[in-house]
Design an enzyme around this catalytic site. Structure first.
Site, PDB file in Angstrom:
ATOM      1  N   GLY A 171       0.757  40.161 -41.103  1.00 44.29           N
ATOM      2  CA  GLY A 171       1.369  40.262 -39.791  1.00 44.29           C
ATOM      3  C   GLY A 171       2.843  39.978 -39.933  1.00 44.29           C
ATOM      4  O   GLY A 171       3.281  39.389 -40.927  1.00 44.29           O
ATOM      5  N   GLN A 189      10.914  37.284 -36.901  1.00 45.90           N
ATOM      6  CA  GLN A 189      11.042  37.024 -38.344  1.00 45.90           C
ATOM      7  C   GLN A 189      12.030  37.977 -39.002  1.00 45.90           C
ATOM      8  O   GLN A 189      12.468  37.719 -40.130  1.00 45.90           O
ATOM      9  CB  GLN A 189       9.683  37.156 -39.029  1.00 45.90           C
ATOM     10  CG  GLN A 189       8.691  36.067 -38.686  1.00 45.90           C
ATOM     11  CD  GLN A 189       7.374  36.290 -39.393  1.00 45.90           C
ATOM     12  OE1 GLN A 189       6.514  36.988 -38.883  1.00 45.90           O
ATOM     13  NE2 GLN A 189       7.218  35.725 -40.585  1.00 45.90           N
ATOM     14  N   CYS A 205       2.734  32.364 -44.658  1.00 43.70           N
ATOM     15  CA  CYS A 205       3.668  33.075 -43.779  1.00 43.70           C
ATOM     16  C   CYS A 205       4.786  33.661 -44.621  1.00 43.70           C
ATOM     17  O   CYS A 205       5.299  32.987 -45.526  1.00 43.70           O
ATOM     18  CB  CYS A 205       4.237  32.082 -42.763  1.00 43.70           C
ATOM     19  SG  CYS A 205       5.382  32.815 -41.593  1.00 43.70           S
ATOM     20  N   LEU A 206       5.181  34.883 -44.318  1.00 47.47           N
ATOM     21  CA  LEU A 206       6.277  35.511 -45.069  1.00 47.47           C
ATOM     22  C   LEU A 206       7.587  34.743 -44.887  1.00 47.47           C
ATOM     23  O   LEU A 206       8.479  34.841 -45.725  1.00 47.47           O
ATOM     24  CB  LEU A 206       6.462  36.966 -44.625  1.00 47.47           C
ATOM     25  CG  LEU A 206       5.297  37.911 -44.968  1.00 47.47           C
ATOM     26  CD1 LEU A 206       5.549  39.288 -44.376  1.00 47.47           C
ATOM     27  CD2 LEU A 206       5.100  37.998 -46.478  1.00 47.47           C
ATOM     28  N   HIS A 264      -1.431  33.014 -35.126  1.00 46.70           N
ATOM     29  CA  HIS A 264      -0.294  32.773 -36.023  1.00 46.70           C
ATOM     30  C   HIS A 264       0.902  33.630 -35.606  1.00 46.70           C
ATOM     31  O   HIS A 264       2.033  33.126 -35.492  1.00 46.70           O
ATOM     32  CB  HIS A 264      -0.715  33.079 -37.467  1.00 46.70           C
ATOM     33  CG  HIS A 264       0.391  32.936 -38.464  1.00 46.70           C
ATOM     34  ND1 HIS A 264       0.394  31.956 -39.440  1.00 46.70           N
ATOM     35  CD2 HIS A 264       1.545  33.641 -38.639  1.00 46.70           C
ATOM     36  CE1 HIS A 264       1.507  32.073 -40.157  1.00 46.70           C
ATOM     37  NE2 HIS A 264       2.211  33.086 -39.706  1.00 46.70           N
ATOM     38  N   GLU A 265       0.653  34.925 -35.356  1.00 44.45           N
ATOM     39  CA  GLU A 265       1.771  35.819 -35.009  1.00 44.45           C
ATOM     40  C   GLU A 265       2.350  35.479 -33.649  1.00 44.45           C
ATOM     41  O   GLU A 265       3.575  35.485 -33.468  1.00 44.45           O
ATOM     42  CB  GLU A 265       1.324  37.282 -35.065  1.00 44.45           C
ATOM     43  CG  GLU A 265       0.978  37.787 -36.449  1.00 44.45           C
ATOM     44  CD  GLU A 265       2.013  37.426 -37.502  1.00 44.45           C
ATOM     45  OE1 GLU A 265       3.223  37.531 -37.235  1.00 44.45           O
ATOM     46  OE2 GLU A 265       1.613  37.016 -38.608  1.00 44.45           O
ATOM     47  N   HIS A 285       4.871  32.681 -33.545  1.00 44.03           N
ATOM     48  CA  HIS A 285       6.251  33.031 -33.916  1.00 44.03           C
ATOM     49  C   HIS A 285       7.093  33.367 -32.684  1.00 44.03           C
ATOM     50  O   HIS A 285       8.289  33.075 -32.639  1.00 44.03           O
ATOM     51  CB  HIS A 285       6.265  34.244 -34.852  1.00 44.03           C
ATOM     52  CG  HIS A 285       5.970  33.916 -36.286  1.00 44.03           C
ATOM     53  ND1 HIS A 285       6.746  33.062 -37.024  1.00 44.03           N
ATOM     54  CD2 HIS A 285       4.989  34.343 -37.120  1.00 44.03           C
ATOM     55  CE1 HIS A 285       6.264  32.981 -38.255  1.00 44.03           C
ATOM     56  NE2 HIS A 285       5.188  33.747 -38.340  1.00 44.03           N
TER      57      HIS A 285
HETATM   58 NI    NI Z   1       4.113  33.954 -40.095  1.00 43.23          NI
END
Ligand code: NI
Length: 176
Positions: free
Chosen positions: A49, A54, A103-104, A145-146, A149
């Site tokens: 995701g 981000q 997480c990226l 999670h997304e 953000h």
């Molecule tokens: Ni993330």
């Protein structure tokens, strides 16, 4: 299409609250192209995701997709490519579900997070059509999670037992 840069933990943009997009904005070429770039960037990074914030665009858009053999998340249940615009999550039970998250924007770190196990997600797709999904367990984790953000939260904020934090290599060696 073009690849976008991904902000990493410590950058203030990851702590902003993203703003909603109007239907008129969403239909602009600019945002449609942005969504293409967001998806391309997620694919390039093997992400499950990616939220707009981000990649330095603080608007309430995120992409999720779990391919059957994602190298970062082989244990996850597949989710087809989904664009969430202005998503709203509603918990449907008191059950919780714990799993390792990564997480990226938090390179090379995973940790155990407790999430709602049963949720409803109301969102627009990339064309502004409304959708509702009811999801549970590991699938519900990805949505939560997304959406975190979009409110300036990272999974790190929800790791209550910091002894579960681990690099990806040590996760594979000791915690899988
Ligand atoms: Ni993330």
């Amino acid at each position: 299409m073009s690849l976008l840069r991904i902000a990493e933990v410590g950058h203030p943009i990851l702590r902003q609250v993203a703003r909603p997009l109007s239907l008129d904005e969403l239909r602009e070429e600019r945002w449609q192209k942005f969504i293409d770039d967001l998806v391309e960037t997620m694919h390039d990074a093997d992400g499950a995701g990616l939220a707009a914030i981000q990649v330095y665009e603080p608007v309430r858009i995120c992409a999720i997709e779990i391919k059957p053999n994602n190298p970062r998340y082989p244990e996850k249940v597949p989710i087809p490519l989904t664009i969430l615009v202005n998503p709203v999550i509603t918990p449907l039970s008191d059950r919780t579900f714990a799993s390792y998250e990564g997480c990226l924007s938090v390179p090379n770190l995973r940790g155990i997070v407790n999430r709602h196990a049963d949720i409803r997600v109301d969102f627009w797709d990339r064309h502004g059509a409304p959708h509702t999904r009811t999801v549970s367990g590991i699938e519900a984790v990805t949505y939560q999670h997304e959406c975190d953000h979009l409110d300036g939260k990272l999974f790190l904020d929800r790791v209550t037992d910091t002894t579960t934090l681990t690099t990806w290599t040590n996760y594979a060696r000791h915690h899988r």
